[in-house]
Structures are given as structure tokens and as C-alpha cells.
Design a protein around this motif. Structure first.
Motif, PDB file in Angstrom:
ATOM      1  N   GLN A   1      -4.203   2.294  -0.033  1.00 15.11           N
ATOM      2  CA  GLN A   1      -2.830   2.744   0.176  1.00 15.11           C
ATOM      3  C   GLN A   1      -2.752   3.837   1.231  1.00 15.11           C
ATOM      4  OE1 GLN A   1      -1.201   4.098  -3.529  1.00 15.11           O
ATOM      5  NE2 GLN A   1      -2.602   5.816  -3.721  1.00 15.11           N
ATOM      6  N   ASN A   2      -1.511   4.034   1.685  1.00 15.19           N
ATOM      7  CA  ASN A   2      -1.200   5.005   2.734  1.00 15.19           C
ATOM      8  C   ASN A   2      -1.421   6.441   2.278  1.00 15.19           C
ATOM      9  OD1 ASN A   2      -0.296   4.630   5.352  1.00 15.19           O
ATOM     10  ND2 ASN A   2       1.563   3.594   4.639  1.00 15.19           N
ATOM     11  N   TYR A   3      -1.684   7.331   3.240  1.00  9.61           N
ATOM     12  CA  TYR A   3      -1.652   8.772   3.016  1.00  9.61           C
ATOM     13  C   TYR A   3      -2.558   9.202   1.863  1.00  9.61           C
ATOM     14  CZ  TYR A   3       2.177   7.648   6.009  1.00  9.61           C
ATOM     15  OH  TYR A   3       2.904   7.117   7.039  1.00  9.61           O
ATOM     16  N   THR A   4      -3.757   8.664   1.886  1.00 14.73           N
ATOM     17  CA  THR A   4      -4.819   9.039   0.958  1.00 14.73           C
ATOM     18  C   THR A   4      -6.012   9.471   1.803  1.00 14.73           C
ATOM     19  OG1 THR A   4      -5.622   6.784   1.034  1.00 14.73           O
ATOM     20  CG2 THR A   4      -4.104   7.331  -0.759  1.00 14.73           C
ATOM     21  N   GLN A   5      -7.037  10.031   1.168  1.00 14.49           N
ATOM     22  CA  GLN A   5      -8.245  10.372   1.922  1.00 14.49           C
ATOM     23  C   GLN A   5      -8.853   9.115   2.553  1.00 14.49           C
ATOM     24  OE1 GLN A   5      -9.048  13.457   2.818  1.00 14.49           O
ATOM     25  NE2 GLN A   5      -7.156  13.958   1.711  1.00 14.49           N
TER      26      GLN A   5
ATOM     27  N   GLU B   1      -8.441   6.417   9.678  1.00 13.23           N
ATOM     28  CA  GLU B   1      -7.798   6.818  10.936  1.00 13.23           C
ATOM     29  C   GLU B   1      -8.770   7.494  11.897  1.00 13.23           C
ATOM     30  OE1 GLU B   1      -4.243   9.162  10.081  1.00 13.23           O
ATOM     31  OE2 GLU B   1      -3.172   7.511  11.059  1.00 13.23           O
ATOM     32  N   ARG B   2      -9.897   7.989  11.385  1.00  9.96           N
ATOM     33  CA  ARG B   2     -10.930   8.588  12.240  1.00  9.96           C
ATOM     34  C   ARG B   2     -11.974   7.553  12.646  1.00  9.96           C
ATOM     35  NH1 ARG B   2      -9.228  13.716  13.804  1.00  9.96           N
ATOM     36  NH2 ARG B   2      -8.030  14.582  12.085  1.00  9.96           N
ATOM     37  N   ILE B   3     -12.332   6.676  11.706  1.00  3.24           N
ATOM     38  CA  ILE B   3     -13.383   5.693  11.985  1.00  3.24           C
ATOM     39  C   ILE B   3     -12.911   4.687  13.040  1.00  3.24           C
ATOM     40  CG2 ILE B   3     -14.633   3.718  10.990  1.00  3.24           C
ATOM     41  CD1 ILE B   3     -14.927   5.338   8.403  1.00  3.24           C
ATOM     42  N   LEU B   4     -11.674   4.232  12.902  1.00  2.00           N
ATOM     43  CA  LEU B   4     -11.188   3.153  13.772  1.00  2.00           C
ATOM     44  C   LEU B   4     -11.234   3.518  15.266  1.00  2.00           C
ATOM     45  CD1 LEU B   4      -9.987   0.362  14.121  1.00  2.00           C
ATOM     46  CD2 LEU B   4      -7.763   1.301  13.499  1.00  2.00           C
ATOM     47  N   PRO B   5     -10.619   4.646  15.690  1.00  2.00           N
ATOM     48  CA  PRO B   5     -10.683   4.955  17.132  1.00  2.00           C
ATOM     49  C   PRO B   5     -12.096   5.274  17.601  1.00  2.00           C
ATOM     50  CG  PRO B   5      -9.587   6.723  15.926  1.00  2.00           C
ATOM     51  CD  PRO B   5      -9.771   5.596  14.958  1.00  2.00           C
ATOM     52  N   ALA B   6     -12.941   5.793  16.710  1.00  2.00           N
ATOM     53  CA  ALA B   6     -14.318   6.110  17.115  1.00  2.00           C
ATOM     54  C   ALA B   6     -15.075   4.824  17.454  1.00  2.00           C
ATOM     55  CB  ALA B   6     -15.021   6.883  16.001  1.00  2.00           C
ATOM     56  N   ILE B   7     -14.873   3.770  16.673  1.00  2.00           N
ATOM     57  CA  ILE B   7     -15.509   2.482  16.989  1.00  2.00           C
ATOM     58  C   ILE B   7     -14.949   1.943  18.302  1.00  2.00           C
ATOM     59  CG2 ILE B   7     -15.736   0.065  16.292  1.00  2.00           C
ATOM     60  CD1 ILE B   7     -15.632   1.013  13.376  1.00  2.00           C
TER      61      ILE B   7
ATOM     62  N   LEU C   1     -11.891  -2.095  -2.587  1.00  3.55           N
ATOM     63  CA  LEU C   1     -11.021  -0.932  -2.389  1.00  3.55           C
ATOM     64  C   LEU C   1     -10.320  -0.551  -3.685  1.00  3.55           C
ATOM     65  CD1 LEU C   1      -9.354  -1.809   1.052  1.00  3.55           C
ATOM     66  CD2 LEU C   1     -11.456  -0.510   0.598  1.00  3.55           C
ATOM     67  N   ARG C   2     -10.037  -1.569  -4.496  1.00  2.00           N
ATOM     68  CA  ARG C   2      -9.278  -1.368  -5.731  1.00  2.00           C
ATOM     69  C   ARG C   2     -10.132  -0.759  -6.829  1.00  2.00           C
ATOM     70  NH1 ARG C   2      -8.017  -6.617  -6.616  1.00  2.00           N
ATOM     71  NH2 ARG C   2      -9.102  -6.797  -8.597  1.00  2.00           N
ATOM     72  N   ARG C   3     -11.408  -1.139  -6.878  1.00  2.00           N
ATOM     73  CA  ARG C   3     -12.227  -0.786  -8.040  1.00  2.00           C
ATOM     74  C   ARG C   3     -13.191   0.366  -7.818  1.00  2.00           C
ATOM     75  NH1 ARG C   3     -11.700  -4.933 -11.863  1.00  2.00           N
ATOM     76  NH2 ARG C   3     -12.792  -3.517 -13.250  1.00  2.00           N
ATOM     77  N   THR C   4     -13.312   0.843  -6.595  1.00  4.20           N
ATOM     78  CA  THR C   4     -14.168   2.000  -6.344  1.00  4.20           C
ATOM     79  C   THR C   4     -13.464   3.273  -6.807  1.00  4.20           C
ATOM     80  OG1 THR C   4     -13.360   1.724  -4.085  1.00  4.20           O
ATOM     81  CG2 THR C   4     -15.660   1.179  -4.485  1.00  4.20           C
ATOM     82  N   ASN C   5     -14.255   4.223  -7.319  1.00  2.00           N
ATOM     83  CA  ASN C   5     -13.690   5.472  -7.851  1.00  2.00           C
ATOM     84  C   ASN C   5     -13.571   6.569  -6.803  1.00  2.00           C
ATOM     85  OD1 ASN C   5     -13.662   4.327 -10.392  1.00  2.00           O
ATOM     86  ND2 ASN C   5     -15.680   5.129 -10.954  1.00  2.00           N
ATOM     87  N   MET C   6     -13.978   6.262  -5.558  1.00  2.69           N
ATOM     88  CA  MET C   6     -13.980   7.282  -4.508  1.00  2.69           C
ATOM     89  C   MET C   6     -13.209   6.737  -3.307  1.00  2.69           C
ATOM     90  SD  MET C   6     -16.669   5.133  -4.454  1.00  2.69           S
ATOM     91  CE  MET C   6     -17.610   5.900  -5.789  1.00  2.69           C
ATOM     92  N   PRO C   7     -12.847   7.607  -2.338  1.00  2.00           N
ATOM     93  CA  PRO C   7     -12.182   7.079  -1.142  1.00  2.00           C
ATOM     94  C   PRO C   7     -12.999   5.943  -0.524  1.00  2.00           C
ATOM     95  CG  PRO C   7     -12.113   9.478  -1.131  1.00  2.00           C
ATOM     96  CD  PRO C   7     -12.995   9.076  -2.284  1.00  2.00           C
TER      97      PRO C   7
ATOM     98  N   VAL D   1      -4.911   0.788  11.311  1.00  2.88           N
ATOM     99  CA  VAL D   1      -5.294   0.889   9.896  1.00  2.88           C
ATOM    100  C   VAL D   1      -4.276   0.092   9.101  1.00  2.88           C
ATOM    101  CG1 VAL D   1      -5.628   2.429   7.934  1.00  2.88           C
ATOM    102  CG2 VAL D   1      -6.335   3.158  10.238  1.00  2.88           C
ATOM    103  N   ARG D   2      -4.752  -0.779   8.240  1.00  2.00           N
ATOM    104  CA  ARG D   2      -3.862  -1.654   7.479  1.00  2.00           C
ATOM    105  C   ARG D   2      -4.035  -1.420   5.980  1.00  2.00           C
ATOM    106  NH1 ARG D   2      -4.449  -7.274  11.036  1.00  2.00           N
ATOM    107  NH2 ARG D   2      -3.745  -6.320  12.987  1.00  2.00           N
ATOM    108  N   ILE D   3      -2.959  -1.622   5.262  1.00  2.00           N
ATOM    109  CA  ILE D   3      -2.977  -1.420   3.819  1.00  2.00           C
ATOM    110  C   ILE D   3      -3.208  -2.767   3.150  1.00  2.00           C
ATOM    111  CG2 ILE D   3      -1.672  -0.522   1.846  1.00  2.00           C
ATOM    112  CD1 ILE D   3      -2.240   1.489   4.210  1.00  2.00           C
ATOM    113  N   ASN D   4      -4.176  -2.816   2.230  1.00  2.00           N
ATOM    114  CA  ASN D   4      -4.401  -4.046   1.481  1.00  2.00           C
ATOM    115  C   ASN D   4      -4.845  -3.710   0.063  1.00  2.00           C
ATOM    116  OD1 ASN D   4      -5.131  -6.478   0.381  1.00  2.00           O
ATOM    117  ND2 ASN D   4      -5.940  -7.298   2.306  1.00  2.00           N
ATOM    118  N   PRO D   5      -3.884  -3.611  -0.868  1.00  2.00           N
ATOM    119  CA  PRO D   5      -4.230  -3.221  -2.239  1.00  2.00           C
ATOM    120  C   PRO D   5      -4.926  -4.321  -3.029  1.00  2.00           C
ATOM    121  CG  PRO D   5      -1.884  -3.639  -2.037  1.00  2.00           C
ATOM    122  CD  PRO D   5      -2.446  -3.761  -0.652  1.00  2.00           C
ATOM    123  N   SER D   6      -5.091  -5.511  -2.429  1.00  2.00           N
ATOM    124  CA  SER D   6      -5.689  -6.617  -3.194  1.00  2.00           C
ATOM    125  C   SER D   6      -7.205  -6.712  -3.011  1.00  2.00           C
ATOM    126  CB  SER D   6      -5.031  -7.937  -2.795  1.00  2.00           C
ATOM    127  OG  SER D   6      -5.393  -8.272  -1.473  1.00  2.00           O
TER     128      SER D   6
END
Ligand SMILES: [Zn+2]
Length: 191
Positions: A106-110, A116-122, A142-148, A133-138
Motif C-alpha cells: 500500500q501507499n505511504y508506508t515504509q 521509491e528509492r530502489i526504483l530510480p537507483a536501478i 507483500l501481504r504476509r511478510t511482517n516487515m516492510p 512504484v505500483r500498489i498491489n495488495p494481492s
């Protein structure tokens, strides 16, 4: 304490949860090697500690598509990692589609700010197109990890120019992700 980065090399070597193919390249081989380069770069930097989901090119995770994804998440959650980066190559029926994308839950999370930093660096390092950067909650990892968590689609294996880069610039893809992490944490490059 070093920052613990879990690197998930997308897909298994063959069978269930195998990756996309194009121009004689296999996604799972590229993600394995980029992940290994990234882990080595991070483990050479005392500010980080890295682990990978696959530790040999032949290693198969899980016994089905679902359990393969679940095992990757379990490894990261049980460590526990501070950040999770899943590495993939994209594919499209249209061979003209190209570029690099990052997915987050989701948006506006760590996760989002890290992406937003990784993408332009690549993009700066390898010269791929910035697809945003695209949002994909499915997405399971991404859904089941407990960390960013960020899922990086390095480039399109089905596009000729991108496939050339995926085949020959695997270290640069890894180094681009590393530079994005340094930028996110406000770290300078080790002298
Ligand atoms: Zn993939």
C-alpha cells in the motif's frame, strides 16, 4: 545491530513456481544470481546483514506454488528480517513493453518509501525505463511478510533490450538495489 535484509530470489529452478522465459534466459536464474550479488554486497557492508531465500541454484522451496511462496515468507518472518526484498523479472505478451517496476502492498508506508528509492537507483544504474512504484495488495509475499516489503521487477525478459541487460548486467541490478537502500537509510557509500 546491522539492518537485516531478507532477499527473496523469485521462483524455483523448475516445476512448480518456475519463472518466465525469454530470449534464452530464465527468470529464476537471473533472480538467483542478482540476489546472490546483492547478498554479497550487503554482507560486505557492516551496516547490513543479508540472507537469501535460495542458497543454491538447484534449491527448490516448498512443494507447491503456494507453499513455495509461504516458505519464503516464513524464512523472513522467523529470522526476523527488518526488510524484505523480492526479486523478479517481468514478462508481457507484447514484446515492446519494457522497464523496471516496484510493487508494494500500500501507499505511504515504509515499503512504499523504500521502493521509491530502489526504483530510480536501478534505472540510473542500468538504464531501464522507470515504470513507477505500483500498489498491489494481492501479492502473497507483500501481504504476509511482517516487515516492510518491496517486490522488484528488474526488467522485462520478453523485451529484447531489457533481456540483454538482464543477461549481462546482473551485478549492476544488484548494486542499484544496494544504492537504493543506502539512499533510503541516508547512508553514504563505504569509502
Ligand atoms: Zn516472477
Amino acid at each position: 545491530m546491522p539492518i537485516r535484509i531478507f532477499i527473496d530470489q523469485g521462483h524455483n529452478p523448475s516445476g512448480f513456481n518456475a519463472g518466465a522465459e525469454g530470449f534464452g534466459l530464465r527468470e529464476q536464474d537471473i533472480t538467483y544470481q542478482v540476489g546472490m550479488y546483492l547478498a554479497n554486497i550487503l554482507n560486505d557492508d557492516p551496516r547490513f546483514e543479508a540472507r537469501t531465500s535460495r542458497t543454491t541454484p538447484e534449491q527448490v522451496l516448498g512443494y507447491s506454488n503456494t507453499t513455495s511462496l509461504a516458505e519464503r515468507v516464513r524464512l523472513a518472518n522467523s529470522w526476523p528480517a527488518n526488510y524484505f526484498i523480492s526479486i523478479h523479472c517481468n514478462a508481457n505478451d507484447n514484446p515492446a513493453i519494457n522497464g523496471t517496476e516496484c510493487y508494494v502492498f500500500q501507499n505511504y508506508t515504509q515499503s512504499y518509501y523504500l521502493a521509491e528509492r530502489i526504483l530510480p537507483a536501478i534505472v540510473n544504474r542500468v538504464g531501464t525505463r522507470n515504470n513507477g512504484v505500483r500498489i498491489n495488495p494481492s501479492l502473497y509475499v507483500l501481504r504476509r511478510t511482517n516487515m516492510p516489503a518491496v517486490l522488484v521487477e528488474l526488467a522485462y525478459i520478453t523485451n529484447y533490450e531489457d533481456a540483454q541487460k538482464l543477461g549481462s548486467r546482473q551485478y549492476d541490478f544488484a548494486y542499484g538495489i544496494y544504492q537504493g537502500l543506502l539512499d533510503y537509510f541516508g547512508f553514504s557509500v563505504l569509502g
